[in-house]
Scaffold this active site. Structure first.
Site, PDB file in Angstrom:
ATOM      1  CG  ASP A   1       1.420   1.612   9.486  1.00 44.02           C
ATOM      2  OD1 ASP A   1       0.303   1.543   8.918  1.00 44.02           O
ATOM      3  OD2 ASP A   1       2.218   2.559   9.312  1.00 44.02           O
TER       4      ASP A   1
ATOM      5  CG  ASP B   1       5.649   6.190   6.344  1.00 45.00           C
ATOM      6  OD1 ASP B   1       5.782   4.956   6.262  1.00 45.00           O
ATOM      7  OD2 ASP B   1       4.822   6.820   5.677  1.00 45.00           O
TER       8      ASP B   1
ATOM      9  N   GLY C   1       6.056  12.713  -3.288  1.00 45.62           N
ATOM     10  CA  GLY C   1       5.016  11.910  -3.940  1.00 45.62           C
ATOM     11  C   GLY C   1       5.524  10.575  -4.442  1.00 45.62           C
TER      12      GLY C   1
ATOM     13  CD  GLU D   1       3.502  -0.709   1.814  1.00 41.62           C
ATOM     14  OE1 GLU D   1       3.723  -0.048   2.854  1.00 41.62           O
ATOM     15  OE2 GLU D   1       4.403  -1.063   1.053  1.00 41.62           O
ATOM     16  CG  HIS D   2      -2.568   0.187   3.440  1.00 43.83           C
ATOM     17  ND1 HIS D   2      -3.213   1.367   3.755  1.00 43.83           N
ATOM     18  CD2 HIS D   2      -1.960   0.401   2.248  1.00 43.83           C
ATOM     19  CE1 HIS D   2      -3.019   2.252   2.778  1.00 43.83           C
ATOM     20  NE2 HIS D   2      -2.253   1.683   1.864  1.00 43.83           N
TER      21      HIS D   2
ATOM     22  N   GLY E   1       6.501   8.122  -2.601  1.00 40.47           N
ATOM     23  CA  GLY E   1       6.211   7.028  -1.673  1.00 40.47           C
ATOM     24  C   GLY E   1       7.404   6.695  -0.801  1.00 40.47           C
ATOM     25  CG  LEU E   2      11.473   6.924  -1.634  1.00 40.30           C
ATOM     26  CD1 LEU E   2      12.565   7.632  -2.421  1.00 40.30           C
ATOM     27  CD2 LEU E   2      12.061   5.715  -0.931  1.00 40.30           C
TER      28      LEU E   2
ATOM     29  CE1 TYR F   1      -2.021   5.024   4.717  1.00 41.64           C
ATOM     30  CE2 TYR F   1      -3.202   6.236   6.407  1.00 41.64           C
ATOM     31  CZ  TYR F   1      -2.219   5.362   6.050  1.00 41.64           C
ATOM     32  OH  TYR F   1      -1.422   4.785   7.023  1.00 41.64           O
TER      33      TYR F   1
ATOM     34  CD  GLU G   1       1.962  12.955   7.303  1.00 41.74           C
ATOM     35  OE1 GLU G   1       3.138  13.178   7.628  1.00 41.74           O
ATOM     36  OE2 GLU G   1       1.550  13.001   6.128  1.00 41.74           O
TER      37      GLU G   1
HETATM   38  C1  GLA Z   1       1.757   5.427   4.305  1.00 44.72           C
HETATM   39  C2  GLA Z   1       1.547   5.652   5.801  1.00 44.72           C
HETATM   40  C3  GLA Z   1       2.085   4.480   6.624  1.00 44.72           C
HETATM   41  C4  GLA Z   1       1.557   3.149   6.113  1.00 44.72           C
HETATM   42  C5  GLA Z   1       1.710   3.060   4.594  1.00 44.72           C
HETATM   43  C6  GLA Z   1       1.053   1.840   4.019  1.00 44.72           C
HETATM   44  O1  GLA Z   1       3.111   5.426   3.994  1.00 44.72           O
HETATM   45  O2  GLA Z   1       2.184   6.830   6.206  1.00 44.72           O
HETATM   46  O3  GLA Z   1       1.757   4.658   7.970  1.00 44.72           O
HETATM   47  O4  GLA Z   1       0.237   2.943   6.511  1.00 44.72           O
HETATM   48  O5  GLA Z   1       1.175   4.183   3.926  1.00 44.72           O
HETATM   49  O6  GLA Z   1       1.677   0.705   4.464  1.00 44.72           O
END
Ligand code: GLA
Length: 391
Positions: free
Chosen positions: A43, A177, A127, A40-41, A129-130, A227, A165
């Site tokens: 990419d 994503d 919302g 996570e975080h 997170g999917l 973010y 985005e």
């Molecule tokens: C969101 C962003 C992704 C990634 C995640 C965290 O989903 O769209 O690019 O950074 O957060 O891993």
């Protein structure tokens, strides 16, 4: 409540709505949401991530209208929206941004789709997170490319979705994503290298264990701005570290053995965040290895470490997600649990022994309602194929 997937029903509903509104048969594209096993975080620092497409997703019905404008209808919001093809501009907070954003990327790349009608709907809880927004962008791109015979390469659609985005939704997201939504494969997760933007499919077999998402049903409003701030913090760290590591372009290049030295170089507000990214990208590779050796205990332990790091070092969790993860770690049959996605709300991802699933749900639900007065949703997921046309 358990959210169940009504795949064919959804496709029919969207197609029928299109016929009622526009009097024609549409083409229908589908793009799935994604989960992320771990990573996570990382990419946007060119690290590794380990996502997979799920069955839930976004359906886009489309047909040409021989006009110079686009007429849209959102099934979920029960709203319509029209715009001219030659006056694309972001409209703050509006769902139509995802269509206009993709079109503006198409235009920039030299593709010139003409007017169309479109109906959009899906079964991804927004919302959660999917990544419903990435799925939406990829579905829109897939639909337009097909309708106008543009044969846009899948990877280009992924880059357009990310850029759209950034420019139309204001979130400086990474590539994970839309990539997972576009390239997902049934029963596989993707080890995605966010430097080369290439992936390997990894067969995932959890045996007697299942993945279950728990939706906290909160999304804190600071999520998008926080973010972007986290991303900036990483960029600031790498600038400072380049004095010692001139070859490094992102935190991906900083070796974890040097963490003690890095702690001396970086300001104390930046160090924990850099540390998260450096260690998290390593955890992805360890997790892939653990899966390869069917070492689910180790895999689960890595999920827990990831959560702790996201919560304490990267500071993107929230009380609700911490509570869900921490409660799950104590429960029988749970190998791992962590917050998933960008943070500040959405889901936890949990690996649970099948025999314990019912008890897990009951206990978590009671505890969460007691603590926060909010009922969580449970979302079973299975790893599925990426974006495609359905007719
Ligand atoms: C969101 C962003 C992704 C990634 C995640 C965290 O989903 O769209 O690019 O950074 O957060 O891993």
């Amino acid at each position: 409540m358990t959210l169940k997937i009504n795949y064919n029903q959804m496709k029919e509903k969207i197609s029928n709505t299109f016929r009622e509104l526009f009097g024609k048969d549409p083409l229908v594209a589908f793009a799935p949401g994604r989960i992320n096993l771990i990573g996570e975080h990382t990419d946007y620092q060119e690290g590794f991530v380990f996502p997979a497409a799920v069955e839930q997703g976004i359906f886009v019905a489309i047909q040409k209208n021989n006009l110079k404008s686009c007429r849209l209808y959102s099934y979920d919001f029960e709203q319509e929206y029209s715009f001219d093809l030659d006056s694309l501009a972001p409209k703050k907070g509006h769902w139509a941004n995802y269509v206009m954003g993709m079109l503006s990327q198409f235009h920039q790349a030299g593709y010139k789709p003409e007017g169309f009608d479109m109906v959009i709907g899906g079964d991804i809880p927004v919302g959660s997170g999917l990544s419903s927004s990435a799925a939406l962008s990829v579905a829109i791109g897939t639909a337009i490319s097909k309708l106008f015979d543009l044969s846009i390469p899948t990877k280009s659609l992924v880059f357009y979705a990310q850029k759209s985005e950034h420019l139309y939704a204001g979130v400086k997201c990474g590539i994970m994503d839309p990539y997972a939504s576009a390239f997902g494969a049934k029963d596989h997760a993707l080890i995605l290298d966010c430097r080369s933007n290439t992936h390997q499919e990894v067969k995932v077999d959890f045996g007697d264990y299942s993945l279950l998402l728990v939706n906290s049903n909160v999304k804190h409003t600071l999520a998008d701005s926080a973010y972007n701030k986290r991303r900036e913090a990483c960029e600031e760290s790498i600038k400072i570290l380049q004095q010692e590591y001139p070859e490094a372009t992102t935190l991906r290049d900083i070796p974890s053995q040097d963490l003690a030295q890095i702690e001396v170089i970086l300001p104390s507000v930046l160090f924990p965040k850099a540390k998260h990214v450096i260690l998290e990208t390593e955890r992805v590779l360890m997790a892939a290895d653990a899966l390869h050796h069917q070492d689910l205990n180790h895999f689960g332990e890595l999920l827990k470490q990831s959560h702790q790091s996201l919560s304490q070092d990267f500071e993107v969790s929230c009380p609700e997600l911490d509570f869900l993860a921490e409660s799950s770690w104590k429960m029988e049959g749970v190998l791992g649990s962590r917050m998933m996605g960008g943070g500040f709300g959405g889901c936890t991802i949990n690996l649970i022994h099948r025999s314990q699933l019912t008890e897990f749900r009951e206990k978590i639900k009671i505890a969460y309602v007691l603590k926060f007065g909010i009922t969580p949703d449970f979302i079973p997921v299975s790893l599925s194929q990426g974006a495609r046309m359905l007719n």
